[in-house]
Design a protein around this motif. Structure first.
Motif, PDB file in Angstrom:
ATOM      1  N   LEU A 217       0.822  -1.215   0.000  1.00 40.37           N
ATOM      2  CA  LEU A 217       0.000   0.000   0.000  1.00 40.37           C
ATOM      3  C   LEU A 217       0.856   1.266   0.000  1.00 40.37           C
ATOM      4  CD1 LEU A 217      -2.924  -0.905   2.426  1.00 40.37           C
ATOM      5  CD2 LEU A 217      -2.981  -0.717  -0.049  1.00 40.37           C
ATOM      6  N   MET A 220       2.409   1.853  -3.362  1.00 38.77           N
ATOM      7  CA  MET A 220       1.442   2.419  -4.310  1.00 38.77           C
ATOM      8  C   MET A 220       1.292   3.922  -4.097  1.00 38.77           C
ATOM      9  SD  MET A 220      -0.226   0.400  -6.434  1.00 38.77           S
ATOM     10  CE  MET A 220       1.394  -0.086  -6.892  1.00 38.77           C
ATOM     11  N   MET A 236       0.117  -7.958  -9.035  1.00 37.29           N
ATOM     12  CA  MET A 236      -1.119  -7.290  -9.451  1.00 37.29           C
ATOM     13  C   MET A 236      -1.437  -7.524 -10.915  1.00 37.29           C
ATOM     14  SD  MET A 236      -2.188  -6.209  -6.728  1.00 37.29           S
ATOM     15  CE  MET A 236      -3.717  -5.684  -7.439  1.00 37.29           C
TER      16      MET A 236
ATOM     17  N   TRP B  52      -3.423   8.189 -14.441  1.00 34.01           N
ATOM     18  CA  TRP B  52      -3.439   7.224 -13.331  1.00 34.01           C
ATOM     19  C   TRP B  52      -4.700   6.384 -13.467  1.00 34.01           C
ATOM     20  CZ3 TRP B  52      -2.109  10.308  -8.217  1.00 34.01           C
ATOM     21  CH2 TRP B  52      -0.743  10.629  -8.234  1.00 34.01           C
ATOM     22  N   TRP B  54      -6.623   2.266 -12.272  1.00 34.23           N
ATOM     23  CA  TRP B  54      -6.637   1.127 -11.353  1.00 34.23           C
ATOM     24  C   TRP B  54      -7.004  -0.171 -12.079  1.00 34.23           C
ATOM     25  CZ3 TRP B  54     -10.210   4.615 -12.551  1.00 34.23           C
ATOM     26  CH2 TRP B  54     -11.458   4.149 -12.915  1.00 34.23           C
ATOM     27  N   SER B  56      -6.290  -3.061 -13.727  1.00 34.98           N
ATOM     28  CA  SER B  56      -5.156  -3.936 -14.049  1.00 34.98           C
ATOM     29  C   SER B  56      -5.429  -4.810 -15.272  1.00 34.98           C
ATOM     30  CB  SER B  56      -4.796  -4.796 -12.835  1.00 34.98           C
ATOM     31  OG  SER B  56      -5.944  -5.256 -12.202  1.00 34.98           O
ATOM     32  N   ASP B  57      -6.707  -5.172 -15.483  1.00 35.02           N
ATOM     33  CA  ASP B  57      -7.010  -6.018 -16.642  1.00 35.02           C
ATOM     34  C   ASP B  57      -6.982  -5.249 -17.958  1.00 35.02           C
ATOM     35  OD1 ASP B  57      -9.195  -4.581 -15.878  1.00 35.02           O
ATOM     36  OD2 ASP B  57     -10.654  -6.148 -16.237  1.00 35.02           O
ATOM     37  N   ARG B  58      -6.947  -3.925 -17.886  1.00 36.11           N
ATOM     38  CA  ARG B  58      -6.935  -3.129 -19.112  1.00 36.11           C
ATOM     39  C   ARG B  58      -5.595  -2.450 -19.354  1.00 36.11           C
ATOM     40  NH1 ARG B  58     -12.900  -1.043 -17.728  1.00 36.11           N
ATOM     41  NH2 ARG B  58     -12.595  -2.552 -16.078  1.00 36.11           N
ATOM     42  N   ASP B  59      -4.660  -2.667 -18.431  1.00 36.56           N
ATOM     43  CA  ASP B  59      -3.384  -1.941 -18.511  1.00 36.56           C
ATOM     44  C   ASP B  59      -2.633  -2.218 -19.820  1.00 36.56           C
ATOM     45  OD1 ASP B  59      -1.510  -0.157 -17.199  1.00 36.56           O
ATOM     46  OD2 ASP B  59      -0.165  -1.875 -17.140  1.00 36.56           O
ATOM     47  N   GLN B  63      -1.566   0.553 -22.598  1.00 38.61           N
ATOM     48  CA  GLN B  63      -0.175   0.787 -23.042  1.00 38.61           C
ATOM     49  C   GLN B  63      -0.108   0.717 -24.571  1.00 38.61           C
ATOM     50  OE1 GLN B  63       1.838   1.804 -20.843  1.00 38.61           O
ATOM     51  NE2 GLN B  63       0.994   1.024 -18.931  1.00 38.61           N
ATOM     52  N   GLN B  80      -0.194   4.918 -15.804  1.00 41.97           N
ATOM     53  CA  GLN B  80       0.396   4.344 -14.590  1.00 41.97           C
ATOM     54  C   GLN B  80      -0.689   3.617 -13.795  1.00 41.97           C
ATOM     55  OE1 GLN B  80       2.268   7.680 -12.699  1.00 41.97           O
ATOM     56  NE2 GLN B  80       3.758   7.905 -14.343  1.00 41.97           N
ATOM     57  N   LEU B  81      -0.395   2.345 -13.540  1.00 43.74           N
ATOM     58  CA  LEU B  81      -1.392   1.492 -12.871  1.00 43.74           C
ATOM     59  C   LEU B  81      -1.170   1.477 -11.359  1.00 43.74           C
ATOM     60  CD1 LEU B  81      -3.532  -0.877 -12.827  1.00 43.74           C
ATOM     61  CD2 LEU B  81      -1.605  -2.404 -13.187  1.00 43.74           C
ATOM     62  N   PHE B  82      -2.238   1.709 -10.618  1.00 39.80           N
ATOM     63  CA  PHE B  82      -2.195   1.596  -9.155  1.00 39.80           C
ATOM     64  C   PHE B  82      -3.381   0.735  -8.718  1.00 39.80           C
ATOM     65  CE2 PHE B  82      -0.342   5.651 -10.343  1.00 39.80           C
ATOM     66  CZ  PHE B  82       0.917   5.519  -9.805  1.00 39.80           C
ATOM     67  N   ALA B  83      -3.089  -0.499  -8.417  1.00 40.31           N
ATOM     68  CA  ALA B  83      -4.168  -1.421  -8.034  1.00 40.31           C
ATOM     69  C   ALA B  83      -3.767  -2.123  -6.737  1.00 40.31           C
ATOM     70  CB  ALA B  83      -4.379  -2.439  -9.145  1.00 40.31           C
ATOM     71  N   PRO B  84      -4.706  -2.603  -5.945  1.00 44.59           N
ATOM     72  CA  PRO B  84      -6.140  -2.625  -6.171  1.00 44.59           C
ATOM     73  C   PRO B  84      -6.781  -1.257  -5.977  1.00 44.59           C
ATOM     74  CG  PRO B  84      -5.644  -3.469  -4.000  1.00 44.59           C
ATOM     75  CD  PRO B  84      -4.333  -3.189  -4.660  1.00 44.59           C
ATOM     76  N   ALA B  87      -6.007   0.969  -2.894  1.00 41.85           N
ATOM     77  CA  ALA B  87      -4.703   1.629  -2.925  1.00 41.85           C
ATOM     78  C   ALA B  87      -4.749   2.816  -3.874  1.00 41.85           C
ATOM     79  CB  ALA B  87      -3.628   0.645  -3.373  1.00 41.85           C
TER      80      ALA B  87
END
Lengths: 282, 456
Positions: A217, A220, A236, B52, B54, B56-59, B63, B80-84, B87
């Motif tokens: 966390l 992130m 992730m 930014w 979240w 993740s399945d589409r990152d 790109q 920029q991916l920030f997952a889950p 977060a």
């Protein structure tokens, strides 16, 4: 003769019972790990239909795919670096602080110690916004240092508490004899307190290795660049918003747990030796 | 000082220096950031637009789109991916506090929080851009999807009217059914139930064939409320639901009682699978994908989930069964994911251009093909897989609480979901739930009045 037999049977029954309970506990502890490893060898389809612990057709390539897809080449070494840096810093600063709280006299010593202990009540996520503001002002957002320092800080409270309790138990006579041998305060800390505190330090190391290795966390929050991220960021990749690639995720998790198991096994030896050494000394 | 002491100090100093170096080097090496849009550091490779997200399945597709965009325009877009999502939300909130939000970002929160971001000046009003050239951009979207990003005149959050987000995909929730299991139960796999009576009859036939009926994540209250909302819209229409939210129609109204009783009827007829009210949606998806349940109440994302879990699953999709002919059938839905433009960003225009490009037909088609999400651009929905097409067609029936001028109190919403769960297991009657909701609503309204009075 009869009573001897009775006691032998009684002891045997007790041992059987004890080992049964211990085996059950061990199985309960090991099952998730075995399940994780077994799942890592399945495919996305078979994971929902094949409930065996070890699949008939193991897909060993999942480990390679997980390593490459999750970019573990970068994240793995990042995590090693963060864990070593945080744990080193934590052990150094907390042991010095704990020694000072235990062996030195200075104004407001108890009040300051209480303040440190109070820090244990505040979880790191509760400090996120304030921490982010602080790190932004210090220009430490998106830097490794900005990630390491808050974690050293977060681990201090528990580490100081544990180590101080340990240092308190060192007899005053030992300290006096060290002083007679020519040790000053720092020497006592370095040559007497620190070696005796090895079991407590091992506990601090294990707790914090685990916490830093799994930390995500804060990463992130602080990092934006992928190249700075720790290992959990790689995992992730396998967790979509709605769909999770379980087989690859389990392969990734299997890879991530290996170093922490090694650390645990190494440190466990120190704890046991420390405890037994203490017992012999009486 | 003795030699021993000197050695001792030297060792300590070395350890300290080593640690400082470890941290210092790390600090330096990590500081080449290109991620602080209003940032204080120069990026290694400067991005024109920072996004930014979240998802993740589409990152990977994002790109790919960014590369395409760079190839076409020379503009560098950094996703920029920030997952889950928790977060991600933490990061967005913290960044808003320090005014370091990126050029484009999403807000994962209720309308109330979205409104707070707008009022704090973090979200750009996109109305002029949307309505330029005879509203060309605006017309490209599903109306319901854009409605989720729009604050109308006199909205309860006191936000200046306007469009504040760009939907990149849309979603709605319908019923999936397993055609093979339908055939096994003696049902016509090409004729899913259209009315509630037919739905109950299907459930009974499935039960007789020893096949589990409906599965869904009804341990999550929002999913159970989705179906209740569908029934309520079909039975009462927009005006009566609005009146209920306003407080003019009580939950003890016969139409509301009827909505609650539908769940009891489903349970009594054996339509609902065992353990429905403790079922999480992941488990429901797994059960349906494995062919262990014949019907699933799930969202558009189910298409992607079932493909991942069981690519051979033979399924179809049907609308929520009709309760009444008085009003159209309703499906819970609207915007899936959307992006906002940072009103404080120096790159607002570039961000706008990129989002405009990203929501054009070819890019939306690519997103739909790769991620199996429903595109927000309605023109791109013509050329997608059949299951998604059915979801796309249902967008005209999509309803969402945020489309209404009033919203329900969270306590009432929660009580309704929990109450329906209790009705299903027989621990509460429809009348008892209605009475509880009436009392709660009154209590909340009184509290609101008192708050307003204190504010004055």
């Amino acid at each position: 003769m009869r009573s001897q037999m009775f006691y032998r049977v009684k002891r045997g029954a007790f041992l059987i019972l004890a080992y049964t309970v211990l085996l059950a506990v061990a199985a309960a502890c090991l099952f998730p790990l075995l399940w994780m490893f077994g799942s890592a060898l399945k495919t996305q389809e078979t994971i929902f239909s094949d409930f065996s612990l070890f699949p008939q057709q193991p897909h060993w390539e999942n480990f390679v795919v997980a390593w490459t897809q999750a970019n573990f080449n970068t994240y793995f070494w990042n995590s090693v670096f963060y864990t070593v840096a945080v744990v080193l810093g934590l052990v150094l600063f907390s042991s010095m602080a704990a020694f000072a709280f235990s062996r030195l006299d200075f104004p407001f010593k108890n009040a300051l110690f209480l303040l440190f202990v109070c820090m244990m009540m505040i979880p790191l996520p509760g400090q996120f916004v304030a921490l982010y503001v602080l790190l932004t002002n210090l220009n430490l957002v998106n830097t490794r240092l900005g990630y390491i320092l808050p974690q050293i800080d977060a681990g201090q409270a528990l580490a100081i508490f544990l180590l101080k309790t340990f240092f308190d138990k060192i007899p005053k006579d030992l300290e006096d004899s060290a002083r007679i041998d020519g040790c000053n305060k720092l020497g006592i800390y370095r040559h007497l307190a620190l070696p005796l505190a090895k079991p407590a330090i091992a506990v601090v190391v294990i707790f914090n290795c685990l916490a830093v290795w799994n930390e995500y966390l804060l990463a992130m929050l602080i990092f934006s660049e992928k190249k700075l991220m720790p290992l959990p960021r790689g995992l992730m990749v396998f967790q979509g918003t709605h769909l999770t690639e379980y087989a690859l995720l389990m392969a990734g998790v299997s890879i991530t747990v290996i170093p922490i198991i090694v650390v645990y096994l190494v440190m466990q030896k120190y704890i046991i030796s420390g405890i037994t050494a203490g017992a012999v000394k009486g | 000082m003795s030699g021993k002491a000197v050695r001792q100090y030297a060792r300590m100093s070395c350890a300290g220096i080593l640690l400082a170096m470890l941290c210092g080097i790390g600090g330096c090496s990590g500081s080449g950031s290109g991620t602080q849009p209003s940032g204080k550091k120069e990026p290694a490779k400067k991005a024109d637009v920072v996004v930014w997200h979240w998802m993740s399945d589409r990152d990977a597709v994002f790109q790919e789109l960014a590369k395409q965009y760079e190839g076409q325009t020379g503009q560098v877009v950094d996703f920029q991916l920030f997952a889950p999502s928790e977060a991600y939300s933490n990061k967005v909130r913290a960044s808003a506090q320090t005014k370091t939000l990126p050029d484009i970002f999403g807000i994962l929160a209720e309308t109330r929080d979205f409104a707070s971001f707008i009022k704090a000046g973090f979200v750009e009003n996109l109305t002029p851009a949307m309505e330029a050239d005879n509203s060309q951009w605006k017309k490209a979207f599903f109306e319901k999807a854009l409605a989720m990003e729009t604050f109308v005149e006199g909205n309860q959050f006191n936000v200046n009217p306007g469009i504040y987000g760009v939907p990149i995909d849309v979603m709605n929730i319908q019923f999936f059914y397993n055609k093979d299991l339908f055939a096994q139960a003696g049902l016509d796999p090409e004729k899913p139930p259209l009315t509630f009576e037919e739905f109950i009859a299907v459930g009974k036939k499935l039960k007789a064939a020893n096949i589990q009926g409906l599965v869904s994540g009804w341990s999550e209250i929002w999913m159970i409320n989705c179906l209740a909302d569908n029934f309520a819209w079909n039975l009462m229409g927009r005006d009566k639901i609005t009146a209920t939210l306003k407080g003019d129609v009580p939950y003890s109204d016969p139409d509301w009682i009827r909505v609650f009783s539908l769940f009891k009827e489903m349970q009594d007829a054996g339509v609902l699978a065992t353990g429905m009210i403790t079922m999480v949606n992941k488990h429901a998806e797994q059960t349906f994908a494995n062919g262990k349940a014949a019907i699933a109440f799930n969202g558009t994302w189910g298409v992607n989930v079932y493909r991942g879990m069981n690519p051979k699953l033979n399924y179809g999709v049907f609308l929520p069964p009709k309760i009444s002919d008085k009003y159209p059938v309703a499906v819970w839905g609207g915007a899936g994911s959307s992006f906002k433009i940072n009103a404080l960003s120096a790159q607002k225009e570039k961000a706008l251009q990129f989002l405009r490009w990203m929501t054009e037909v070819p890019q939306q088609k690519l997103l739909a093909d790769k991620t199996m999400n429903l595109p927000s651009n309605k023109e791109s929905a013509a050329d997608i897989i059949p299951a998604l097409k059915q979801f796309s067609a249902a967008m005209e029936y999509a309803v969402h609480p945020s489309q209404l001028p009033y919203s329900e109190f969270p306590r009432v919403v929660e009580a309704m979901g929990k109450g329906i769960q209790l009705i299903i297991i027989g621990s509460k009657t429809t009348q008892e739930l209605a009475a509880e909701l009436v009392a709660l609503k009154q209590e909340e309204m009184k509290r609101l009045e008192a708050k307003k009075a204190a504010g004055k």
